[in-house]
Scaffold this motif. Structure first.
Motif, PDB file in Angstrom:
ATOM      1  N   THR A  24      55.581   1.533  49.872  1.00 52.50           N
ATOM      2  CA  THR A  24      55.395   0.483  48.880  1.00 52.50           C
ATOM      3  C   THR A  24      56.198  -0.732  49.318  1.00 52.50           C
ATOM      4  O   THR A  24      57.392  -0.613  49.587  1.00 52.50           O
ATOM      5  CB  THR A  24      55.875   0.955  47.496  1.00 52.50           C
ATOM      6  OG1 THR A  24      55.223   2.184  47.195  1.00 52.50           O
ATOM      7  CG2 THR A  24      55.556  -0.053  46.425  1.00 52.50           C
ATOM      8  N   PRO A  25      55.576  -1.909  49.413  1.00 54.79           N
ATOM      9  CA  PRO A  25      56.320  -3.090  49.856  1.00 54.79           C
ATOM     10  C   PRO A  25      57.258  -3.604  48.769  1.00 54.79           C
ATOM     11  O   PRO A  25      56.894  -4.424  47.939  1.00 54.79           O
ATOM     12  CB  PRO A  25      55.214  -4.104  50.166  1.00 54.79           C
ATOM     13  CG  PRO A  25      54.073  -3.682  49.304  1.00 54.79           C
ATOM     14  CD  PRO A  25      54.172  -2.191  49.165  1.00 54.79           C
ATOM     15  N   LEU A  26      58.473  -3.107  48.766  1.00 49.68           N
ATOM     16  CA  LEU A  26      59.473  -3.546  47.801  1.00 49.68           C
ATOM     17  C   LEU A  26      60.505  -4.397  48.527  1.00 49.68           C
ATOM     18  O   LEU A  26      60.940  -4.047  49.624  1.00 49.68           O
ATOM     19  CB  LEU A  26      60.162  -2.348  47.143  1.00 49.68           C
ATOM     20  CG  LEU A  26      59.256  -1.447  46.304  1.00 49.68           C
ATOM     21  CD1 LEU A  26      60.045  -0.237  45.830  1.00 49.68           C
ATOM     22  CD2 LEU A  26      58.680  -2.205  45.134  1.00 49.68           C
ATOM     23  N   GLY A  38      63.153   5.048  40.103  1.00 44.11           N
ATOM     24  CA  GLY A  38      62.784   5.321  38.725  1.00 44.11           C
ATOM     25  C   GLY A  38      63.880   6.080  38.008  1.00 44.11           C
ATOM     26  O   GLY A  38      64.982   6.174  38.497  1.00 44.11           O
ATOM     27  N   PRO A  39      63.557   6.590  36.860  1.00 46.65           N
ATOM     28  CA  PRO A  39      62.251   6.675  36.222  1.00 46.65           C
ATOM     29  C   PRO A  39      61.810   5.346  35.621  1.00 46.65           C
ATOM     30  O   PRO A  39      62.632   4.585  35.127  1.00 46.65           O
ATOM     31  CB  PRO A  39      62.454   7.727  35.136  1.00 46.65           C
ATOM     32  CG  PRO A  39      63.907   7.678  34.810  1.00 46.65           C
ATOM     33  CD  PRO A  39      64.604   7.278  36.086  1.00 46.65           C
ATOM     34  N   LEU A  40      60.507   5.106  35.683  1.00 45.29           N
ATOM     35  CA  LEU A  40      59.896   3.909  35.113  1.00 45.29           C
ATOM     36  C   LEU A  40      58.902   4.323  34.041  1.00 45.29           C
ATOM     37  O   LEU A  40      58.210   5.331  34.178  1.00 45.29           O
ATOM     38  CB  LEU A  40      59.181   3.107  36.202  1.00 45.29           C
ATOM     39  CG  LEU A  40      60.058   2.627  37.352  1.00 45.29           C
ATOM     40  CD1 LEU A  40      59.198   1.998  38.439  1.00 45.29           C
ATOM     41  CD2 LEU A  40      61.082   1.632  36.872  1.00 45.29           C
ATOM     42  N   LYS A  41      58.811   3.524  32.988  1.00 49.46           N
ATOM     43  CA  LYS A  41      57.935   3.828  31.858  1.00 49.46           C
ATOM     44  C   LYS A  41      56.498   3.403  32.168  1.00 49.46           C
ATOM     45  O   LYS A  41      56.261   2.317  32.697  1.00 49.46           O
ATOM     46  CB  LYS A  41      58.439   3.101  30.616  1.00 49.46           C
ATOM     47  CG  LYS A  41      57.690   3.453  29.363  1.00 49.46           C
ATOM     48  CD  LYS A  41      58.310   2.765  28.162  1.00 49.46           C
ATOM     49  CE  LYS A  41      57.529   3.085  26.914  1.00 49.46           C
ATOM     50  NZ  LYS A  41      58.085   2.395  25.760  1.00 49.46           N
ATOM     51  N   VAL A  42      55.533   4.268  31.817  1.00 48.43           N
ATOM     52  CA  VAL A  42      54.111   3.970  31.989  1.00 48.43           C
ATOM     53  C   VAL A  42      53.657   3.133  30.788  1.00 48.43           C
ATOM     54  O   VAL A  42      53.765   3.574  29.640  1.00 48.43           O
ATOM     55  CB  VAL A  42      53.274   5.264  32.086  1.00 48.43           C
ATOM     56  CG1 VAL A  42      51.793   4.934  32.175  1.00 48.43           C
ATOM     57  CG2 VAL A  42      53.704   6.100  33.258  1.00 48.43           C
ATOM     58  N   GLN A  52      49.926   0.830  35.103  1.00 48.01           N
ATOM     59  CA  GLN A  52      50.834  -0.307  34.940  1.00 48.01           C
ATOM     60  C   GLN A  52      52.177   0.244  34.491  1.00 48.01           C
ATOM     61  O   GLN A  52      52.258   0.988  33.510  1.00 48.01           O
ATOM     62  CB  GLN A  52      50.294  -1.298  33.917  1.00 48.01           C
ATOM     63  CG  GLN A  52      51.174  -2.519  33.757  1.00 48.01           C
ATOM     64  CD  GLN A  52      50.615  -3.494  32.726  1.00 48.01           C
ATOM     65  OE1 GLN A  52      49.711  -3.165  31.985  1.00 48.01           O
ATOM     66  NE2 GLN A  52      51.173  -4.674  32.693  1.00 48.01           N
ATOM     67  N   LEU A  53      53.234  -0.131  35.211  1.00 50.66           N
ATOM     68  CA  LEU A  53      54.574   0.378  34.932  1.00 50.66           C
ATOM     69  C   LEU A  53      55.495  -0.729  34.456  1.00 50.66           C
ATOM     70  O   LEU A  53      55.276  -1.900  34.752  1.00 50.66           O
ATOM     71  CB  LEU A  53      55.167   1.007  36.195  1.00 50.66           C
ATOM     72  CG  LEU A  53      54.347   2.090  36.866  1.00 50.66           C
ATOM     73  CD1 LEU A  53      55.053   2.562  38.125  1.00 50.66           C
ATOM     74  CD2 LEU A  53      54.090   3.246  35.938  1.00 50.66           C
ATOM     75  N   GLN A  54      56.520  -0.366  33.747  1.00 54.00           N
ATOM     76  CA  GLN A  54      57.530  -1.317  33.301  1.00 54.00           C
ATOM     77  C   GLN A  54      58.563  -1.457  34.420  1.00 54.00           C
ATOM     78  O   GLN A  54      59.501  -0.696  34.526  1.00 54.00           O
ATOM     79  CB  GLN A  54      58.199  -0.824  32.016  1.00 54.00           C
ATOM     80  CG  GLN A  54      59.177  -1.799  31.438  1.00 54.00           C
ATOM     81  CD  GLN A  54      59.758  -1.285  30.139  1.00 54.00           C
ATOM     82  OE1 GLN A  54      59.506  -0.158  29.734  1.00 54.00           O
ATOM     83  NE2 GLN A  54      60.551  -2.110  29.489  1.00 54.00           N
ATOM     84  N   ASP A  63      53.391  -4.787  39.147  1.00 54.97           N
ATOM     85  CA  ASP A  63      53.631  -3.706  38.191  1.00 54.97           C
ATOM     86  C   ASP A  63      52.511  -2.673  38.141  1.00 54.97           C
ATOM     87  O   ASP A  63      52.615  -1.697  37.406  1.00 54.97           O
ATOM     88  CB  ASP A  63      53.885  -4.270  36.794  1.00 54.97           C
ATOM     89  CG  ASP A  63      52.711  -5.055  36.245  1.00 54.97           C
ATOM     90  OD1 ASP A  63      51.786  -5.365  37.011  1.00 54.97           O
ATOM     91  OD2 ASP A  63      52.731  -5.361  35.042  1.00 54.97           O
ATOM     92  N   GLU A  64      51.432  -2.848  38.906  1.00 52.52           N
ATOM     93  CA  GLU A  64      50.349  -1.854  38.935  1.00 52.52           C
ATOM     94  C   GLU A  64      50.446  -1.067  40.237  1.00 52.52           C
ATOM     95  O   GLU A  64      50.400  -1.627  41.324  1.00 52.52           O
ATOM     96  CB  GLU A  64      48.987  -2.535  38.813  1.00 52.52           C
ATOM     97  CG  GLU A  64      48.757  -3.113  37.437  1.00 52.52           C
ATOM     98  CD  GLU A  64      47.351  -3.639  37.254  1.00 52.52           C
ATOM     99  OE1 GLU A  64      46.466  -3.300  38.068  1.00 52.52           O
ATOM    100  OE2 GLU A  64      47.143  -4.389  36.300  1.00 52.52           O
TER     101      GLU A  64
END
Length: 117
Positions: A24-26, A38-42, A52-54, A63-64
């Motif tokens: 993933t290009p971060l 993460g954890p990231l909220k869906v 789509q994540l928060q 965010d997708e």
């Protein structure tokens, strides 16, 4: 027809996931950084294979994320905070350990998985 490596994963809106950062290009991705973020909220399911994540606003990433880069965030009872300390007769405090479930040495540091009493 699906390939052999296909994983049919679905995540609930409001649930938590981990994002694979290896492909993933971060902007914050450096070699010693962690593989899973993460954890990231869906927030929503925008397509059959996209969620789509928060994301943190400082990240600057889209965010997708495709479902192939997501993993279910499992939080069990062993990952909770330790119980409140037990007062000792001499005035100190101590946590009670029921038993040590797992022990390993990693890079010279001890890692213990503990079941609290």
């Amino acid at each position: 027809r699906l390939d052999r490596g296909h994983r049919a994963l679905e995540f609930a809106v409001g649930g938590e996931v981990l994002v694979d950062t290896t492909r993933t290009p971060l902007p914050s991705r450096t070699p010693p950084s962690a593989r899973w973020m993460g954890p990231l909220k869906v927030l929503a399911r925008t397509a059959p294979n996209t969620y789509q994540l928060q994301m943190p606003p400082t990240l600057g990433a889209h965010d997708e994320i495709n479902v192939a880069r997501l993993w279910r965030c499992l939080r069990g009872p062993l990952e909770t905070a330790p119980p409140p300390p037990v007062p000792m007769p001499d005035g100190g405090v101590e946590h009670e350990v029921a038993r040590i479930l797992k022990f390993r040495m990693r890079f010279g540091h001890q890692h213990l998985l503990v079941r609290w009493a």
